[in-house]
Design a protein around this motif. Structure first.
Motif, PDB file in Angstrom:
ATOM      1  N   UNK A   1       2.581   6.267  -5.682  1.00  0.00           N
ATOM      2  CA  UNK A   1       2.234   6.417  -7.100  1.00  0.00           C
ATOM      3  C   UNK A   1       1.095   7.415  -7.266  1.00  0.00           C
ATOM      4  N   UNK A   2       0.055   7.306  -6.448  1.00  0.00           N
ATOM      5  CA  UNK A   2      -1.096   8.205  -6.575  1.00  0.00           C
ATOM      6  C   UNK A   2      -0.693   9.648  -6.291  1.00  0.00           C
ATOM      7  N   UNK A   3       0.058   9.842  -5.238  1.00  0.00           N
ATOM      8  CA  UNK A   3       0.466  11.196  -4.868  1.00  0.00           C
ATOM      9  C   UNK A   3       1.368  11.818  -5.938  1.00  0.00           C
ATOM     10  N   UNK A   4       2.357  11.066  -6.409  1.00  0.00           N
ATOM     11  CA  UNK A   4       3.285  11.595  -7.408  1.00  0.00           C
ATOM     12  C   UNK A   4       2.578  11.875  -8.725  1.00  0.00           C
ATOM     13  N   UNK A   5       1.628  11.019  -9.096  1.00  0.00           N
ATOM     14  CA  UNK A   5       0.884  11.223 -10.339  1.00  0.00           C
ATOM     15  C   UNK A   5       0.058  12.501 -10.274  1.00  0.00           C
TER      16      UNK A   5
ATOM     17  N   UNK B   1       0.815  -1.216   0.000  1.00  0.00           N
ATOM     18  CA  UNK B   1       0.000   0.000   0.000  1.00  0.00           C
ATOM     19  C   UNK B   1       0.846   1.262   0.000  1.00  0.00           C
ATOM     20  N   UNK B   2       2.026   1.217   0.594  1.00  0.00           N
ATOM     21  CA  UNK B   2       2.868   2.414   0.617  1.00  0.00           C
ATOM     22  C   UNK B   2       3.327   2.783  -0.796  1.00  0.00           C
ATOM     23  N   UNK B   3       3.583   1.797  -1.640  1.00  0.00           N
ATOM     24  CA  UNK B   3       3.967   2.078  -3.023  1.00  0.00           C
ATOM     25  C   UNK B   3       2.785   2.646  -3.794  1.00  0.00           C
ATOM     26  N   UNK B   4       1.593   2.106  -3.560  1.00  0.00           N
ATOM     27  CA  UNK B   4       0.394   2.621  -4.234  1.00  0.00           C
ATOM     28  C   UNK B   4       0.153   4.076  -3.838  1.00  0.00           C
TER      29      UNK B   4
ATOM     30  N   UNK C   1      -9.490   7.108  -1.548  1.00  0.00           N
ATOM     31  CA  UNK C   1     -10.323   8.011  -0.737  1.00  0.00           C
ATOM     32  C   UNK C   1      -9.511   9.028   0.074  1.00  0.00           C
ATOM     33  N   UNK C   2      -8.498   8.624   0.857  1.00  0.00           N
ATOM     34  CA  UNK C   2      -7.773   9.649   1.632  1.00  0.00           C
ATOM     35  C   UNK C   2      -7.082  10.685   0.761  1.00  0.00           C
ATOM     36  N   UNK C   3      -6.589  10.275  -0.417  1.00  0.00           N
ATOM     37  CA  UNK C   3      -5.959  11.240  -1.321  1.00  0.00           C
ATOM     38  C   UNK C   3      -7.006  12.215  -1.860  1.00  0.00           C
ATOM     39  N   UNK C   4      -8.137  11.685  -2.331  1.00  0.00           N
ATOM     40  CA  UNK C   4      -9.188  12.554  -2.872  1.00  0.00           C
ATOM     41  C   UNK C   4      -9.709  13.503  -1.797  1.00  0.00           C
ATOM     42  N   UNK C   5      -9.898  13.005  -0.593  1.00  0.00           N
ATOM     43  CA  UNK C   5     -10.382  13.846   0.500  1.00  0.00           C
ATOM     44  C   UNK C   5      -9.404  14.989   0.779  1.00  0.00           C
ATOM     45  N   UNK C   6      -8.116  14.664   0.862  1.00  0.00           N
ATOM     46  CA  UNK C   6      -7.122  15.694   1.169  1.00  0.00           C
ATOM     47  C   UNK C   6      -7.008  16.750   0.093  1.00  0.00           C
ATOM     48  N   UNK C   7      -7.031  16.340  -1.176  1.00  0.00           N
ATOM     49  CA  UNK C   7      -6.844  17.302  -2.254  1.00  0.00           C
ATOM     50  C   UNK C   7      -8.102  18.141  -2.491  1.00  0.00           C
TER      51      UNK C   7
END
Length: 703
Positions: A375-379, A369-372, A417-423
């Motif tokens: 990837x999501x954050x960098x993208x 999950x840390x790699x995923x 979800x946590x990425x979308x929520x934060x951004x």
């Protein structure tokens, strides 16, 4: 004292012992540096994380959290949208990951150690076949009955001898090459040149790889590949010299194509039903091949920026993605590889962009999950940086990036979800700053291309993840991202209301398009008429006669703010009315509006407003005709739906029957549906003509 191994003698003779010692010292210094950083920042890091966790539910503490990492007034829009200030507390953790993730074994990651010395243990794996043959021969003598049983039921086990004999022949050839290498090393000490790689040597390695999956041949191939990757670098110690461009290309393509095949043969990995891959199981062979694979992967990363041929670059990206299951344990290598892929995804040609995205998507298929998350954050950050400016020529590439990134974020909704929520929260923070301070700088934080593209991107993600048809295919199970639809809509509509002058109308239309896409896919009602009707009314009923000008029509897709010379001109008014009328028609034709049994009642305020606007319009006759045409189609559609529902025998309280009636309604056959079909074809035809004109096609040159 026993005789030293051939690899040890070669290493000592090559004069690389000093380089190995320096590399080990460098590694030790890095470890000390990281340990010191842990002691310095450990306590502060825990406090920062505690403060961040405690302020998630308090709106007033959001600004304090932002200011803690970096002064909010000095932050750019890119800093906010990328949420880079959230990374300050995690620097120490990332350094620990770099150190811990790269330590595959005690001394297994000394990258500067000479390749021939580092990978010598790979050759020992080839001897397992010989021992296997001896065991079979002993078995035939001790237990002939069981050997006969194997002959009848398991011929493959016994036929291994034939393949091994062929392997021995290739090993003998390799030993001869080893002897040549030893001689070459001695020659190097005497100042002579390195051996030249030829096509015949490559063919010998290819034969051994194809027929026997020889690890010894793979080792030699990858050593030569390292020479190709670092060919023009003076500070590198190489073992081969490549003088022919054809040999260089053949070496690169052979390494790229054959390495994944041989590794998959010796170290198979599992692919889960959900498409994610697991690392190969731990074994002695895996441990031996790990460093060889990682060195090849690092050399490949080093080579990718040097490739200029698009076909070779696509091949490198495609084949490197197949190596990822063997190298994901090295966090440093994964980060470097991801960075290179994102650069190509942001700036390369379309084919290269797609190949780079497929490699990124493959990396996101890891079970770690840390790699995923990485990837999501960098993208997302790469997408935000690419959207800083938008022109006619850059818009297709930005659209491609948004669509491909949307696919990446929709792979696992729970991780997204946590990425979308934060951004989305960062978009809300920027909007709140503009609403509170009401300054020009605060408005610029919202009215810019990055904000508009971020809203559109999250509308694409939520529209795809929460699509009504997709959820129906999942058995009615709602997406985990559905709760984020409401905050995104609130942020988007709030951004439209922030500034209401005519120069900002293009930005309003961009946000309206994003919300229209979200409405169409999720079938959630989003009230857009309060934001579209004022554009039509203010444009048609403006005081004073519009100024005539020779300006070109303003492209609404590539502008978020109208230039000053377009204000109060007829060409700008015509473009605004045309685009707004089309968006209003699209909204009226969407499922939640046009497919509703209450459509005749929903459009009453719209009809009243448009009629009042047409009554007060005096100057813009052509533009008023567009509005009048839409008004007539809407009224006809209301009569059509009223006639269709005249025979029903249920009331609004029976929602099951209401939903069934709405599902069976044929919206495409309505007057509004036919009107939209004609408008879409007309716009597509005009867009194709504009694209041809931009490319200089079909031009008529006069003498």
């Amino acid at each position: 004292m026993g005789k030293a191994a051939k690899s040890s003698r070669k290493f000592a003779a090559s004069g690389k012992l000093k380089q190995a010692i320096q590399s080990r010292k460098k590694h030790q210094q890095m470890q000390k540096k990281i340990q010191g950083r842990r002691g310095t920042h450990g306590k502060g890091k825990q406090q920062a994380v505690t403060e961040a966790d405690g302020s998630e539910h308090d709106d007033d503490d959001d600004e304090k959290e932002v200011k803690g990492g970096k002064d909010a007034k000095k932050m750019t829009v890119e800093d906010f949208l990328g949420a880079e200030f959230m990374d300050n507390d995690n620097d120490a953790e990332e350094d620990e990951d770099d150190a811990g993730g790269d330590e595959l074994d005690t001394d297994d990651e000394e990258e500067d150690v000479a390749d021939d010395q580092s990978f010598a243990s790979v050759d020992d794996l080839e001897d397992h076949g010989t021992s296997h043959m001896l065991e079979l021969a002993q078995l035939a003598e001790k237990d002939p009955e069981f050997y006969k049983y194997l002959q009848e039921n398991d011929r493959e086990l016994l036929e291994f001898t034939t393949a091994q004999e062929g392997g021995d022949e290739s090993d003998d050839e390799d030993d001869a090459m080893d002897g040549d290498d030893d001689g070459d090393d001695d020659d190097d000490e005497m100042g002579e040149e390195l051996p030249i790689l030829t096509t015949s040597i490559l063919k010998t390695w290819q034969k051994a790889l194809l027929e026997h999956r020889s690890l010894r041949a793979l080792r030699k191939l990858l050593i030569a590949f390292r020479s190709a990757a670092h060919m023009n670098e003076d500070d590198q110690v190489l073992l081969w010299r490549i003088d022919n461009a054809a040999v260089y290309t053949k070496l690169v393509t052979t390494s790229l194509r054959y390495t994944p095949i041989v590794l998959a043969h010796h170290l198979p990995y599992k692919t889960l039903p959900n498409g994610k891959f697991k690392q190969p199981s731990q074994s002695a062979k895996q441990k031996t091949l790990q460093k060889l694979t990682l060195s090849y992967f690092n050399n490949l990363i080093h080579l990718i920026p040097q490739l200029t041929d698009p076909d070779t670059l696509r091949l490198a990206l495609t084949e490197s993605a197949k190596i990822l299951p063997y190298v994901v344990s090295s966090r440093k290598a994964v980060k470097t590889y991801l960075k290179k892929c994102l650069e190509l995804w942001s700036t390369g040609e379309d084919d290269v962009r797609i190949a780079a995205f497929l490699a990124i998507r493959r990396l996101a298929s890891s079970t770690d999950d840390s790699i995923v998350d990485l990837v999501l954050k960098s993208t997302y950050l790469a997408l935000v940086r690419a959207c800083k400016s938008t022109t006619t020529y850059r818009l297709p590439s930005i659209t491609l990036m948004k669509n491909s990134a949307c696919e990446l974020f929709c792979v696992d909704h729970g991780v997204t979800y946590p990425h979308a929520f934060g951004y989305i929260r960062q978009l809300a923070i920027l909007l709140r700053g503009g609403m509170k301070t009401k300054t020009k700088e605060a408005y610029k934080q919202v009215y810019n291309w990055q904000y508009a593209h971020c809203v559109d991107f999250w509308a694409l993600v939520l529209g795809r993840a929460c699509d009504a048809h997709a959820e129906a295919e999942r058995g009615g199970q709602e997406s985990e991202l559905r709760p984020l639809i409401y905050p995104l809509v609130q942020v988007s509509l709030g951004a439209i209301k922030l500034i209401s002058n005519s120069r900002s109308y293009p930005f309003h239309l961009h946000i309206a398009r994003s919300m229209l896409h979200l409405t169409r896919h999720t079938r959630i009602y989003v009230p857009l008429t309060p934001y579209l009707l004022p554009i039509i009314s203010s444009t048609l009923t403006a005081s004073g006669k519009p100024k005539s000008s020779t300006l070109r029509p303003l492209d609404m897709e590539t502008h978020i703010r109208a230039p000053a010379q377009y204000v109060k001109t007829r060409v700008y008014a015509a473009g605004l009315v045309e685009e707004t009328v089309f968006l209003l028609a699209e909204w009226l034709g969407s499922g939640p509006v046009h497919g509703s049994v209450a459509f005749p009642e929903l459009i009453v305020p719209i009809i009243v407003t448009l009629r009042r606007t047409l009554k007060n319009c005096k100057e813009l006759g052509k533009e008023a005709g567009m509005v009048k045409g839409l008004l007539e189609r809407v009224e006809d559609c209301a009569k059509w739906i009223d006639q269709s529902r005249s025979g029903i025998n249920f009331g609004p309280g029976k929602m099951d029957e209401v939903e069934q009636w709405e599902a069976n309604a044929e919206s495409a056959e309505s007057p509004l549906g036919k009107y939209l079909k004609v408008q879409r074809k007309s716009r597509e035809k005009r867009k194709r003509m504009i694209d041809k004109a931009n490319k200089g096609e079909d031009e008529i040159l006069e003498d």
